[in-house]
Design an enzyme around this catalytic site. Structure first.
Site, PDB file in Angstrom:
ATOM      1  CG  ASP A  91      -2.278 -19.997   0.270  1.00  0.00           C
ATOM      2  OD1 ASP A  91      -1.553 -19.962   1.287  1.00  0.00           O
ATOM      3  OD2 ASP A  91      -1.944 -20.577  -0.782  1.00  0.00           O
ATOM      4  CG  ASP A 112      -7.397  -4.104   3.687  1.00  0.00           C
ATOM      5  OD1 ASP A 112      -8.344  -3.855   4.457  1.00  0.00           O
ATOM      6  OD2 ASP A 112      -7.338  -3.673   2.516  1.00  0.00           O
ATOM      7  CG  ASP A 137     -12.873  -6.330   5.157  1.00  0.00           C
ATOM      8  OD1 ASP A 137     -12.446  -5.586   6.060  1.00  0.00           O
ATOM      9  OD2 ASP A 137     -13.464  -5.907   4.141  1.00  0.00           O
ATOM     10  CE1 TYR A 179      -3.079  -2.951   0.114  1.00  0.00           C
ATOM     11  CE2 TYR A 179      -4.057  -2.044   2.079  1.00  0.00           C
ATOM     12  CZ  TYR A 179      -4.055  -2.979   1.078  1.00  0.00           C
ATOM     13  OH  TYR A 179      -5.039  -3.940   1.046  1.00  0.00           O
ATOM     14  CE  LYS A 210       1.266 -17.818  -1.758  1.00  0.00           C
ATOM     15  NZ  LYS A 210       0.454 -19.038  -1.613  1.00  0.00           N
TER      16      LYS A 210
HETATM   17  C1  IPM Z   1      -9.320  -0.542   6.033  1.00  0.00           C
HETATM   18  C2  IPM Z   1      -9.798  -0.018   4.715  1.00  0.00           C
HETATM   19  C3  IPM Z   1      -8.708   0.825   4.079  1.00  0.00           C
HETATM   20  C4  IPM Z   1      -7.479  -0.029   3.940  1.00  0.00           C
HETATM   21  C5  IPM Z   1      -9.062   1.468   2.740  1.00  0.00           C
HETATM   22  C6  IPM Z   1     -10.288   2.324   2.839  1.00  0.00           C
HETATM   23  C7  IPM Z   1      -7.900   2.223   2.149  1.00  0.00           C
HETATM   24  O1  IPM Z   1     -10.166  -1.064   3.885  1.00  0.00           O
HETATM   25  O2  IPM Z   1      -9.044   0.268   6.933  1.00  0.00           O
HETATM   26  O3  IPM Z   1      -9.209  -1.746   6.176  1.00  0.00           O
HETATM   27  O4  IPM Z   1      -7.389  -0.799   2.988  1.00  0.00           O
HETATM   28  O5  IPM Z   1      -6.610   0.039   4.765  1.00  0.00           O
HETATM   29 MG    MG Z   2     -10.054  -2.953   4.763  1.00  0.00          MG
END
Ligand code: IPM
Ligand code: MG
Length: 351
Positions: free
Chosen positions: A221, A245, A249, A142, A189
């Protein structure tokens, strides 16, 4: 006591969920005799609209001057649908993380007994899950060099990590594990990526400094699969920026709703507390978004100020709202769906 709190509500549902967390913090202030002085500042798409910069210098200064920062969400479909946009709201969040040196993102994932059946996963898989994803937040792909070839037929992103960055986040993960069930899973990885092999090399060295903690190495993975199949086997999971990230989620599915997961971004300067979900533009302004992840982020914020009893009071009232079904439509099921603002008011009243 008196505290300075930066408030960066951002885009989409950001302003409405942050408003509820502030109601709860104000109730905490009244009950425990504190004063929170809030300073609002712009970030994300709204900051681009008003200043041209997704993380204006003024906002950075507000963060530096605060004891802690409460953050809502950023993102706007008008940018998502326009890959050519030069300035993007997400740059505000990434810029903030970099400028404030927020190298670690702490994402606790625990199930709430009253919501077990809301998870799409089976009860016996998710019951009693209690883990934390520690995501490196200011390095990796990133933040590496990226670009597009002149003829526009190719593009690249680079994942770079230094030994120091890896060591720093691992040490933080080990210190968390020391206070929990003393197990760390390092996710990488390493069978493909050079940066992952650096992670593993550093981890194998750092591991030796923490003899009372058990270390497990897992390829990302495989980790994605095990996290859903056997989430209970994890305690502290530490990983690089992009893997963290994605896995965090994924982990939110365990709790039954993404609207329940808080996070803390900590590092060199002021810490920032934010829900892990995004700006959910479809719900913006409708008073339907779940404010609990932001309220639980406020609990983490209070904890960072050493207001432990206060943080617990916030968690208790969130549990109470879940038990009594005072919740928004994402988790109300057959029961009444309360509005975002109603949930906030109820939590504040019941603190
Ligand atoms: C998070 C979000 C952010 C990230 C985005 C909005 C840039 O998905 O905080 O997890 O990827 O870090
Ligand atoms: Mg995120």
């Amino acid at each position: 006591m008196e505290f300075k709190i930066g408030v960066l509500a951002g885009d989409g549902i950001g302003p409405e969920i942050v408003e509820q967390a502030i109601k709860v913090m104000d109730a905490v202030a009244t009950k425990f005799g504190h004063q929170f002085n809030y300073t609002k500042a712009l970030v994300g798409a709204i900051a681009i609209d008003e200043t041209g910069n997704p993380y204006p210098d003024e906002t950075h200064q507000v963060c530096l001057d605060s004891d802690a920062v409460l953050f809502g969400a950023i993102g706007d479909p008008k940018y998502d649908n326009n890959p050519a946009a030069k300035v993007r709201p997400e740059q505000g969040l990434l810029g903030m993380r970099q400028k404030l040196g927020l190298y670690a993102n702490i994402r606790p994932v625990a199930t709430f007994p009253s919501l077990i059946d809301k998870s799409p996963l089976k009860r016996d898989i998710v019951q009693d899950v209690d883990l934390v994803v520690i995501r490196e937040l200011t390095g990796g792909i990133y933040f590496g060099a990226r670009g597009r070839s002149e003829d526009l037929t190719s593009a690249f992103d680079t994942c770079v990590y230094t030994v120091e960055e890896v060591e720093r986040i691992l040490k933080l993960a080990y210190s968390y594990a020391g206070k929990r069930s003393k197990r760390v899973t390092v996710v990488d990885k390493a069978n493909v990526l050079s940066s992952s092999r650096l992670w593993r090399e550093v981890a194998q060295r750092v591991e030796k400094e923490y003899t009372d903690i058990e270390t497990d190495y897992m390829l990302v993975d495989n980790a994605a699969m095990q996290l859903i199949q056997w989430p209970k086997k994890f305690d502290v999971m530490v990983t690089e920026n992009m893997f963290g990230d994605i896995l965090s989620d994924e982990a939110s599915v365990i709790t039954g709703s993404m609207g329940l997961l808080p996070s803390a971004s900590v590092g060199r300067e002021t810490s920032v507390f934010e829900p892990i979900h995004g700006s959910y533009p479809q719900a913006a302004g409708k008073d339907i978004a779940n404010p609990l992840a932001t309220v639980l982020s406020a609990a983490m914020l209070l904890e960072s100020l050493d207001l432990l009893e206060e943080a617990q009071a916030v968690r208790d009232v969130v549990n109470k709202s879940l038990n009594e079904g005072v919740v928004t439509e994402d988790i109300s099921g057959e029961g009444k769906a309360y509005k975002t603002s109603e949930v906030g008011a109820w939590l504040a009243e019941n603190i």
